[in-house]
Motif scaffolding. Structure first.
Motif, PDB file in Angstrom:
ATOM      1  N   UNK A 123      28.252   9.005  43.569  1.00 30.15           N
ATOM      2  CA  UNK A 123      28.445   8.180  44.759  1.00 30.15           C
ATOM      3  C   UNK A 123      27.189   7.371  45.045  1.00 30.15           C
ATOM      4  N   UNK A 124      26.395   7.095  44.037  1.00 26.45           N
ATOM      5  CA  UNK A 124      25.183   6.307  44.176  1.00 26.45           C
ATOM      6  C   UNK A 124      25.516   4.961  44.817  1.00 26.45           C
ATOM      7  N   UNK A 125      25.049   4.718  46.057  1.00 28.42           N
ATOM      8  CA  UNK A 125      25.446   3.490  46.761  1.00 28.42           C
ATOM      9  C   UNK A 125      24.836   2.219  46.181  1.00 28.42           C
ATOM     10  N   UNK A 126      23.873   2.348  45.259  1.00 29.29           N
ATOM     11  CA  UNK A 126      23.242   1.153  44.710  1.00 29.29           C
ATOM     12  C   UNK A 126      24.002   0.602  43.503  1.00 29.29           C
ATOM     13  N   UNK A 127      25.045   1.285  43.078  1.00 27.27           N
ATOM     14  CA  UNK A 127      25.798   0.785  41.930  1.00 27.27           C
ATOM     15  C   UNK A 127      26.520  -0.517  42.273  1.00 27.27           C
ATOM     16  N   UNK A 128      26.797  -1.281  41.235  1.00 28.24           N
ATOM     17  CA  UNK A 128      27.571  -2.523  41.414  1.00 28.24           C
ATOM     18  C   UNK A 128      28.915  -2.193  42.065  1.00 28.24           C
ATOM     19  N   UNK A 129      29.294  -2.956  43.049  1.00 24.03           N
ATOM     20  CA  UNK A 129      30.552  -2.731  43.763  1.00 24.03           C
ATOM     21  C   UNK A 129      31.621  -3.650  43.181  1.00 24.03           C
ATOM     22  N   UNK A 130      32.559  -3.060  42.450  1.00 21.28           N
ATOM     23  CA  UNK A 130      33.613  -3.838  41.794  1.00 21.28           C
ATOM     24  C   UNK A 130      34.959  -3.467  42.399  1.00 21.28           C
ATOM     25  N   UNK A 131      35.713  -4.453  42.796  1.00 23.97           N
ATOM     26  CA  UNK A 131      37.037  -4.208  43.375  1.00 23.97           C
ATOM     27  C   UNK A 131      38.057  -3.993  42.260  1.00 23.97           C
ATOM     28  N   UNK A 132      39.224  -3.488  42.641  1.00 27.18           N
ATOM     29  CA  UNK A 132      40.293  -3.280  41.665  1.00 27.18           C
ATOM     30  C   UNK A 132      40.739  -4.612  41.075  1.00 27.18           C
ATOM     31  N   UNK A 133      40.828  -5.644  41.888  1.00 30.79           N
ATOM     32  CA  UNK A 133      41.268  -6.950  41.381  1.00 30.79           C
ATOM     33  C   UNK A 133      40.257  -7.513  40.383  1.00 30.79           C
ATOM     34  N   UNK A 296      32.638   6.522  37.651  1.00 30.72           N
ATOM     35  CA  UNK A 296      32.286   6.270  39.055  1.00 30.72           C
ATOM     36  C   UNK A 296      33.378   5.442  39.741  1.00 30.72           C
ATOM     37  N   UNK A 297      33.876   4.412  39.062  1.00 32.41           N
ATOM     38  CA  UNK A 297      34.937   3.553  39.605  1.00 32.41           C
ATOM     39  C   UNK A 297      36.183   4.380  39.903  1.00 32.41           C
ATOM     40  N   UNK A 298      36.587   5.217  38.949  1.00 35.11           N
ATOM     41  CA  UNK A 298      37.755   6.088  39.111  1.00 35.11           C
ATOM     42  C   UNK A 298      37.577   6.998  40.323  1.00 35.11           C
ATOM     43  N   UNK A 299      36.418   7.638  40.406  1.00 35.20           N
ATOM     44  CA  UNK A 299      36.149   8.575  41.497  1.00 35.20           C
ATOM     45  C   UNK A 299      36.205   7.877  42.848  1.00 35.20           C
ATOM     46  N   UNK A 300      35.516   6.760  42.972  1.00 37.49           N
ATOM     47  CA  UNK A 300      35.417   6.053  44.239  1.00 37.49           C
ATOM     48  C   UNK A 300      36.772   5.536  44.718  1.00 37.49           C
ATOM     49  N   UNK A 301      37.485   4.822  43.854  1.00 41.22           N
ATOM     50  CA  UNK A 301      38.732   4.184  44.285  1.00 41.22           C
ATOM     51  C   UNK A 301      39.860   5.192  44.486  1.00 41.22           C
ATOM     52  N   UNK A 303      39.533   8.404  45.237  1.00 42.46           N
ATOM     53  CA  UNK A 303      39.222   9.222  46.413  1.00 42.46           C
ATOM     54  C   UNK A 303      39.486   8.439  47.697  1.00 42.46           C
ATOM     55  N   UNK A 304      39.131   7.161  47.696  1.00 41.32           N
ATOM     56  CA  UNK A 304      39.379   6.347  48.890  1.00 41.32           C
ATOM     57  C   UNK A 304      40.870   6.192  49.149  1.00 41.32           C
ATOM     58  N   UNK A 305      41.655   6.106  48.078  1.00 43.00           N
ATOM     59  CA  UNK A 305      43.097   5.901  48.234  1.00 43.00           C
ATOM     60  C   UNK A 305      43.816   7.185  48.647  1.00 43.00           C
ATOM     61  N   UNK A 306      43.383   8.323  48.098  1.00 42.70           N
ATOM     62  CA  UNK A 306      44.080   9.588  48.364  1.00 42.70           C
ATOM     63  C   UNK A 306      43.529  10.329  49.571  1.00 42.70           C
ATOM     64  N   UNK A 307      42.224  10.193  49.810  1.00 46.76           N
ATOM     65  CA  UNK A 307      41.595  10.996  50.847  1.00 46.76           C
ATOM     66  C   UNK A 307      41.540  12.463  50.460  1.00 46.76           C
TER      67      UNK A 307
END
Length: 347
Positions: A123-133, A296-301, A303-307
């Motif tokens: 969950x390193x907040x400094x990573x590049x933030x890439x959206x699903x689109x 990281x992308x898999x984990x972040x998106x 987790x945000x979608x499922x809670x």
């Protein structure tokens, strides 16, 4: 009974020796055993030094607490690379997990420690933030069937590059495919089985492996229609493999038909990321897209979608035995349902 009692007495005196002896019985190589012994003896020395452990008393590994383990991880930082800290943590976790499983220890004090380490790293907040689109547009530019299958599988499953390389045909269950799969996939169609067992330099399913799986427990990951179609397109052109293990992903360039390696996976991802402007020579994790970034992308998106942190940790293979058993027993009802309802579309 007498034999078991003598082994219990032995473990109380030297739990590290007990563990190493069992590793020998399980067929682990001398090199692997030596690596474990070096790490475990170092931890043992730390515990035996009252001035270093949190309680200020000499302890054995069997008496160590979560705070003792955390203190040792803290002491290691600054003296060795962060990747080495992670390796030491995985060795210690496997030691405690095994000793707990066989009944020699009551609990695994490393379970929560490594879980928090994984969470902190991913969950390193400094990573590049890439959206699903944005990621969807990136995937659209990958036309080669092997390269596309590698990238989509990493993004859809959150598995590590080494775990992807170690997949065999028997680890993938699809309704349309008429092949023998692992018994662990019985009743679990359209799924991928990720084992914790493959170890670099050791034989597994009849083939010497070039990567280790760092997963704490075996995991069954659902395949949605998008991932299935991507894998099917790859299988339609996959070269015949000389290995009896029948690797899922094989090279189509140099070493035709051989199992791909983590270096190949990294090279594929770097090639497309560089073309897309997501990878710069000398750049760090905060800007470069790598195979680990996909985890990281898999984990972040997801987790945000499922809670639901528990299901995401199950799919990543990070959770402790008691939690993972809950999801294993409810795999069909809970895991697939949540996954299919929330997994993002990339193609």
């Amino acid at each position: 009974m007498a034999t078991e009692k003598s082994r219990s007495d032995e473990s109380a005196e030297d739990s590290v020796a007990y563990f190493l002896q069992d590793m020998t019985y399980h067929g682990k190589t001398e090199r692997t055993r030596d690596a474990y012994e070096r790490v475990l003896r170092q931890f043992e020395s730390f515990l035996a030094t009252p001035s270093e452990n949190p309680m200020g008393t000499s302890k054995t590994p069997g008496e160590a607490t979560r705070r003792d383990c955390m203190a040792w991880m803290h002491e290691l930082r600054g003296t060795v690379a962060e990747s080495t800290v992670a390796t030491y943590a995985s060795y210690l976790h496997r030691f405690y997990a095994y000793m707990t499983q066989v009944g020699e220890f009551d609990a695994n004090p490393m379970a929560l420690v490594v879980e928090e380490m994984d969470e902190r790293i991913d969950t390193n907040p400094t990573r590049r933030d890439i959206s699903v689109s944005e990621m969807r547009a990136f995937v659209e530019g990958i036309r080669h069937p092997l390269d596309r299958a590698i990238v989509v599988t990493l993004l859809k499953t959150g598995m590590r590059a080494g775990e992807l390389c170690n997949l065999d045909l028997r680890d993938v269950s699809m309704v349309e495919a008429k092949r023998v799969t692992r018994p662990q996939l019985d009743g679990k169609a359209d799924s991928i089985y990720v084992s914790p067992e493959p170890t670099v330099g050791e034989d597994f399913n009849g083939e010497r492996r070039s990567a280790s799986n760092k997963r704490k427990r075996a995991t069954v990951i659902p395949m949605d229609d998008e991932l299935k179609q991507t894998v099917k397109r790859w299988l339609a052109v996959r070269p015949d493999a000389p290995s009896p293990a029948e690797p899922l992903f094989t090279t189509t360039r140099e070493g035709w038909g051989n199992r791909i390696t983590p270096d190949i996976v990294h090279s594929v991802v770097k090639k497309y990321a560089r073309e897309y402007g997501w990878h710069q020579q000398g750049g760090g994790a905060e800007e470069n897209v790598t195979p680990h970034y996909f985890r990281h992308f898999f984990t972040t998106h997801l987790r945000d979608r499922t809670g639901d942190r528990g299901i995401v940790k199950y799919l990543r293979g990070d959770v402790a035995d008691d939690i993972i058993d809950t999801y294993t027993h409810n795999w069909g009802d809970r895991v697939r349902e949540v996954y299919e309802r929330n997994i993002y579309q990339l193609c």
